[in-house]
Design a protein around this motif. Structure first.
Motif, PDB file in Angstrom:
ATOM      1  N   GLY A 193       0.773  -1.406   0.126  1.00  0.00           N
ATOM      2  CA  GLY A 193      -0.025   0.109   0.074  1.00  0.00           C
ATOM      3  C   GLY A 193       0.928   1.403   0.113  1.00  0.00           C
ATOM      4  O   GLY A 193       1.909   1.171  -0.001  1.00  0.00           O
TER       5      GLY A 193
ATOM      6  N   ASP B 158      -4.972   7.289   0.569  1.00  0.00           N
ATOM      7  CA  ASP B 158      -4.567   5.989   0.945  1.00  0.00           C
ATOM      8  C   ASP B 158      -4.706   4.936  -0.273  1.00  0.00           C
ATOM      9  O   ASP B 158      -5.805   4.955  -0.997  1.00  0.00           O
ATOM     10  CB  ASP B 158      -5.111   5.372   2.212  1.00  0.00           C
ATOM     11  CG  ASP B 158      -4.735   6.195   3.507  1.00  0.00           C
ATOM     12  OD1 ASP B 158      -3.786   6.969   3.339  1.00  0.00           O
ATOM     13  OD2 ASP B 158      -5.487   6.244   4.403  1.00  0.00           O
ATOM     14  N   TYR B 159      -3.947   3.886  -0.394  1.00  0.00           N
ATOM     15  CA  TYR B 159      -4.236   2.690  -1.171  1.00  0.00           C
ATOM     16  C   TYR B 159      -3.688   1.535  -0.644  1.00  0.00           C
ATOM     17  O   TYR B 159      -2.774   1.522   0.088  1.00  0.00           O
ATOM     18  CB  TYR B 159      -3.529   2.997  -2.530  1.00  0.00           C
ATOM     19  CG  TYR B 159      -3.829   1.893  -3.419  1.00  0.00           C
ATOM     20  CD1 TYR B 159      -4.922   1.609  -4.022  1.00  0.00           C
ATOM     21  CD2 TYR B 159      -2.968   0.809  -3.714  1.00  0.00           C
ATOM     22  CE1 TYR B 159      -5.348   0.667  -5.076  1.00  0.00           C
ATOM     23  CE2 TYR B 159      -3.055  -0.268  -4.449  1.00  0.00           C
ATOM     24  CZ  TYR B 159      -4.294  -0.390  -5.057  1.00  0.00           C
ATOM     25  OH  TYR B 159      -4.691  -1.494  -5.761  1.00  0.00           O
ATOM     26  N   ARG B 160      -4.409   0.445  -0.556  1.00  0.00           N
ATOM     27  CA  ARG B 160      -3.893  -0.740  -0.106  1.00  0.00           C
ATOM     28  C   ARG B 160      -4.528  -2.072  -0.970  1.00  0.00           C
ATOM     29  O   ARG B 160      -5.708  -1.982  -1.318  1.00  0.00           O
ATOM     30  CB  ARG B 160      -4.440  -0.967   1.580  1.00  0.00           C
ATOM     31  CG  ARG B 160      -3.890  -2.298   2.118  1.00  0.00           C
ATOM     32  CD  ARG B 160      -4.224  -2.432   3.442  1.00  0.00           C
ATOM     33  NE  ARG B 160      -3.571  -3.450   4.246  1.00  0.00           N
ATOM     34  CZ  ARG B 160      -4.034  -4.141   5.402  1.00  0.00           C
ATOM     35  NH1 ARG B 160      -5.006  -3.790   5.688  1.00  0.00           N
ATOM     36  NH2 ARG B 160      -3.274  -5.028   6.014  1.00  0.00           N
ATOM     37  N   SER B 161      -3.751  -2.995  -1.379  1.00  0.00           N
ATOM     38  CA  SER B 161      -4.099  -4.028  -2.006  1.00  0.00           C
ATOM     39  C   SER B 161      -3.687  -5.414  -1.153  1.00  0.00           C
ATOM     40  O   SER B 161      -2.522  -5.416  -0.830  1.00  0.00           O
ATOM     41  CB  SER B 161      -3.385  -4.137  -3.400  1.00  0.00           C
ATOM     42  OG  SER B 161      -3.744  -5.448  -4.110  1.00  0.00           O
TER      43      SER B 161
ATOM     44  N   ASN C  47      -8.812  -4.768  -3.623  1.00  0.00           N
ATOM     45  CA  ASN C  47      -8.035  -3.177  -3.731  1.00  0.00           C
ATOM     46  C   ASN C  47      -8.815  -2.208  -2.843  1.00  0.00           C
ATOM     47  O   ASN C  47     -10.056  -2.257  -3.279  1.00  0.00           O
ATOM     48  CB  ASN C  47      -7.735  -3.009  -5.085  1.00  0.00           C
ATOM     49  CG  ASN C  47      -7.028  -4.098  -5.806  1.00  0.00           C
ATOM     50  OD1 ASN C  47      -5.822  -4.409  -5.185  1.00  0.00           O
ATOM     51  ND2 ASN C  47      -7.316  -4.464  -7.004  1.00  0.00           N
ATOM     52  N   GLN C  48      -8.378  -1.577  -2.170  1.00  0.00           N
ATOM     53  CA  GLN C  48      -8.790  -0.271  -1.492  1.00  0.00           C
ATOM     54  C   GLN C  48      -8.296   1.053  -1.636  1.00  0.00           C
ATOM     55  O   GLN C  48      -6.875   0.988  -1.580  1.00  0.00           O
ATOM     56  CB  GLN C  48      -9.034  -0.606   0.149  1.00  0.00           C
ATOM     57  CG  GLN C  48      -9.963  -1.786   0.500  1.00  0.00           C
ATOM     58  CD  GLN C  48      -9.958  -2.210   1.785  1.00  0.00           C
ATOM     59  OE1 GLN C  48      -8.829  -2.319   2.321  1.00  0.00           O
ATOM     60  NE2 GLN C  48     -11.304  -2.303   2.435  1.00  0.00           N
ATOM     61  N   GLY C  49      -8.794   1.944  -2.076  1.00  0.00           N
ATOM     62  CA  GLY C  49      -8.277   3.465  -2.129  1.00  0.00           C
ATOM     63  C   GLY C  49      -8.972   4.394  -1.399  1.00  0.00           C
ATOM     64  O   GLY C  49     -10.619   4.112  -1.204  1.00  0.00           O
TER      65      GLY C  49
ATOM     66  N   ASP D 242     -14.097   6.076   0.654  1.00  0.00           N
ATOM     67  CA  ASP D 242     -13.211   4.858   0.429  1.00  0.00           C
ATOM     68  C   ASP D 242     -13.786   4.262  -1.011  1.00  0.00           C
ATOM     69  O   ASP D 242     -14.996   4.270  -0.922  1.00  0.00           O
ATOM     70  CB  ASP D 242     -13.198   3.862   1.561  1.00  0.00           C
ATOM     71  CG  ASP D 242     -12.343   4.009   2.708  1.00  0.00           C
ATOM     72  OD1 ASP D 242     -11.261   3.589   2.430  1.00  0.00           O
ATOM     73  OD2 ASP D 242     -12.566   5.001   3.495  1.00  0.00           O
TER      74      ASP D 242
ATOM     75  N   SER E 195     -13.758   0.728  -3.473  1.00  0.00           N
ATOM     76  CA  SER E 195     -13.186  -0.573  -3.346  1.00  0.00           C
ATOM     77  C   SER E 195     -13.617  -1.447  -4.877  1.00  0.00           C
ATOM     78  O   SER E 195     -14.149  -1.192  -5.266  1.00  0.00           O
ATOM     79  CB  SER E 195     -13.891  -1.334  -2.270  1.00  0.00           C
ATOM     80  OG  SER E 195     -13.401  -2.876  -2.118  1.00  0.00           O
TER      81      SER E 195
END
Length: 648
Positions: free
Chosen positions: A327, A347-350, A374-376, A399, A401
């Motif tokens: 992320g 923010d970003y997270r995978s 995936n989330q941003g 957010d 998704s």
């Protein structure tokens, strides 16, 4: 300068803005200053004083963890208000942690490492706090209540932020060895220092214990010796900081967590061959550019998490869970004027997760799930002080998704109002959410029992309200009171579709009402006292089973009481008595079964042998209380630990 009082310490540093002159004069002396003037980041997503937060924040520092003998983050949370951290897998070293905040279970409590998320979105939902040893921790911040506005998914019940140690100007190498009951032995070494442009922290910690403790469960009429519960840790940390320019710092942090834990099962159904192994690698790279009116921070992080559970005889299977997460974070914190400051960021997270089950009998492997989420997000927070005595904060986060219905909007509003010198009122509202786990979305099991995930699940939603008071007691104490009300809806529940078939659905509403009270008092020159009480009342308002409606949610409804009395001598030695009480709690949602409450008493002491060598001792469960944290899972009885600490 750093002082330790009541297990709380003052560590001022970072970027702190906008302290009114009248408030500074009031808070410059006394115990309330030492607590409220601590620098924290969790409620602001930037460094600021605890006293500026519109919501409660409870802090345990490195010095306090050492004096309380806490070996893991889970143990370090034991005496804090607002949180239940004893877990449901037993209290022996290495047992899987559970953390309950304001009616929320482990998967609904967000765990951060230096401000970035750790929670697993694959299978468990939370993070096992028994994996992280306290040698790498500078402080832990616990912020109850919804925290999704700043941090996104999973912050329904609250946020736990683990802040790791930093390099220090003077080079220091600390070596520790410890022995204790039930085969406990520990070894650790840590080096910290700072050159002209390069700073470093290098740590290694090994813990090992047989955990073969005797137990008695009077409720079941059972006694014996706990078997197959040994544990061994090998944890390493390497942190480097580079001063790229006068106003720019680059920080790289690597944390390797290895734990092998024998899983004993319950006393009714022991699993003498079960073993759990975790190997986690947590990598983080941060760039910080500090300006006169603010700061810009960019971050990249990568996690490789491997979990194996094997029980070839008792269960005939081996489970493997492989998770890869990466992320990024980008944020700008600024002071737009004398009375206005804020934070803006993205923010970003995978997370990719794969779960397989190997059958020893059939020699076959089943792929339960193998997918990616995936989330941003974009977020903003604004703090406005139209009057030196009044502060308003507003926040919003959107957010996004990869899930069809995974997006969420999380607003927040808070006020902090100084009613008089030493008396401050605070109140806050926050929206929050939890993204469904990959296992809940895509799990597929075929055989005697069939399970199908539900890709149409909605996120769980939360609404958090609290109102509180911070009252200074002259220059010798501080009283903090908080009344809280939470609503958690769209709870994800396993639903039976037939005799041997099931799936997951959004069904449920839990309403939580609670009270947190924390008192810190200095009793003369050398004596200090802390006391805190947490009342928890989570009630099920909607559920698939009508028999549970109106009943208390299992496990998370226990009340807690903590007391600590410490004497510190000017020559460096100290002695403490710590009391930890958990009230009775239900173990099912129909409230037909419960476990009695329990009280444990601990003693801690330390003696400086030389200028660079100290001896620390501790006895946990001094009165040898026999209790359960889960039906058939006994707590550890009386234990002794002796630690020798030398500085090179």
């Amino acid at each position: 300068m750093k002082k330790t009082v009541l297990g709380l310490s003052l560590g001022l540093g970072g970027w702190v803005l906008g302290i009114p002159a009248w408030a500074q004069a009031v808070l410059d002396t006394g115990l309330s200053a030492e607590i409220l003037n601590q620098t924290v980041t969790t409620p602001f997503r930037r460094p600021d004083l605890l006293r500026e937060s519109s919501r409660p924040v409870y802090v345990i520092t490195r010095q306090q963890m050492r004096e309380q003998g806490a070996r893991t983050v889970q143990e370090a949370l034991r005496y804090l208000p607002g949180i239940l951290s004893d877990g449901t897998a037993g209290t022996q070293l290495g047992a899987l942690s559970s953390q309950f905040l304001r009616g929320a279970r482990t998967a609904q409590v967000l765990v951060l490492l230096d401000g970035r998320p750790l929670n697993d979105l694959g299978f468990f939902g939370g993070f096992d706090l028994s994996q992280i040893t306290t040698d790498v921790v500078e402080r832990i911040e616990v912020s109850p209540g919804g925290g999704s506005t700043l941090y996104g998914s999973d912050a329904v019940g609250g946020v736990i932020n683990i802040v790791t140690v930093e390099p220090q100007p003077a080079t220091e190498t600390v070596v520790e060895v410890a022995v204790g009951s039930y085969g406990l032995n520990e070894q650790g070494i840590q080096s910290r220092g700072q050159g002209q442009e390069l700073g470093w922290v290098l740590s290694y910690r090994r813990l090992q214990s047989n955990n073969d403790f005797p137990f008695t469960i009077r409720r079941l009429g059972k006694s014996g010796r706990r078997e197959n519960s040994a544990v061994e840790y090998h944890n390493l940390q390497a942190k480097l900081t580079w001063q790229l320019a006068e106003d720019q710092v680059l920080t790289a942090n690597a944390l390797y967590l290895n734990k092998t834990f024998r899983v004993p099962g319950s006393v009714d159904f022991p699993s003498l061959d079960a073993e759990q192994t975790t190997n986690d690698l947590l990598l983080d790279l941060r760039w910080l550019w500090t300006q006169e009116t603010g700061s810009l921070q960019a971050r990249l992080f990568l996690d490789d998490l491997n979990y194996r559970f094997s029980a070839p005889q008792s269960q005939g299977s081996r489970d493997l869970i492989l998770r890869d997460s990466w992320g990024s974070q980008l944020q700008y914190a600024w002071q737009a004027g004398e009375n206005l400051e804020g934070v803006l960021g993205a923010d970003y997270r995978s997370i990719s997760a794969r779960n397989t089950t190997f059958s020893f009998a059939g020699g076959s492997t089943n792929i339960n799930y193998d997918d990616t989420v995936n989330q941003g997000a974009l977020f903003a927070r604004l703090d406005y002080s139209p009057d030196p005595r009044f502060r308003l904060d507003l926040g919003i986060r959107q957010d996004f998704s990869s899930l069809a219905s995974g997006s969420a909007t999380s607003p927040a509003l808070g006020i902090r109002w100084a009613l008089a010198e030493g008396t401050t009122l605070r109140a806050s509202y926050a929206g929050s959410f939890r993204t469904p786990l990959i296992s809940e979305l895509f799990f597929r099991l075929r055989g005697f029992f069939e399970v199908d995930g539900n890709p149409n699940l909605r996120p769980e939603r939360g609404e958090s309200f609290d109102i509180g008071l911070d009252q200074a007691l002259g220059d010798f104490g501080l009283l903090r009171l908080t009344f809280a009300h939470n609503r958690i809806r769209d709870g994800i529940t396993f639903v039976s579709l037939g005799p041997r078939r099931g799936t997951y659905e959004n069904i449920g509403l839990v309403e939580y009402t609670g009270l947190e009270a924390a008192l810190d008092v200095r009793l003369g020159e050398n004596w200090t006292l802390f006391a805190n009480y947490t009342l928890n009342d989570p009630i099920i308002r909607a559920a698939l089973d009508p028999a549970t409606v109106g009943k208390q949610l299992a496990f998370v409804g226990a009340d807690s009481l903590n007391l600590g009395l410490t004497y510190r001598h000017e020559q460096g030695w100290y002695s403490s008595i710590l009391v930890h009480h958990i009230g009775s709690f239900f173990t099912n949602n129909t409230n037909t079964e419960s476990l009695p409450g329990y009280t444990t008493v601990a003693w801690r002491g330390g003696i400086p042998l030389t200028e660079d060598l100290s001896l620390e001792m501790g006895i946990d469960n001094l009165l040898d209380e026999q209790y359960e944290v889960f039906p058939g899972y006994p707590g550890v009885g009386r234990t002794l630990r002796v630690n020798l600490r030398g500085q090179l």
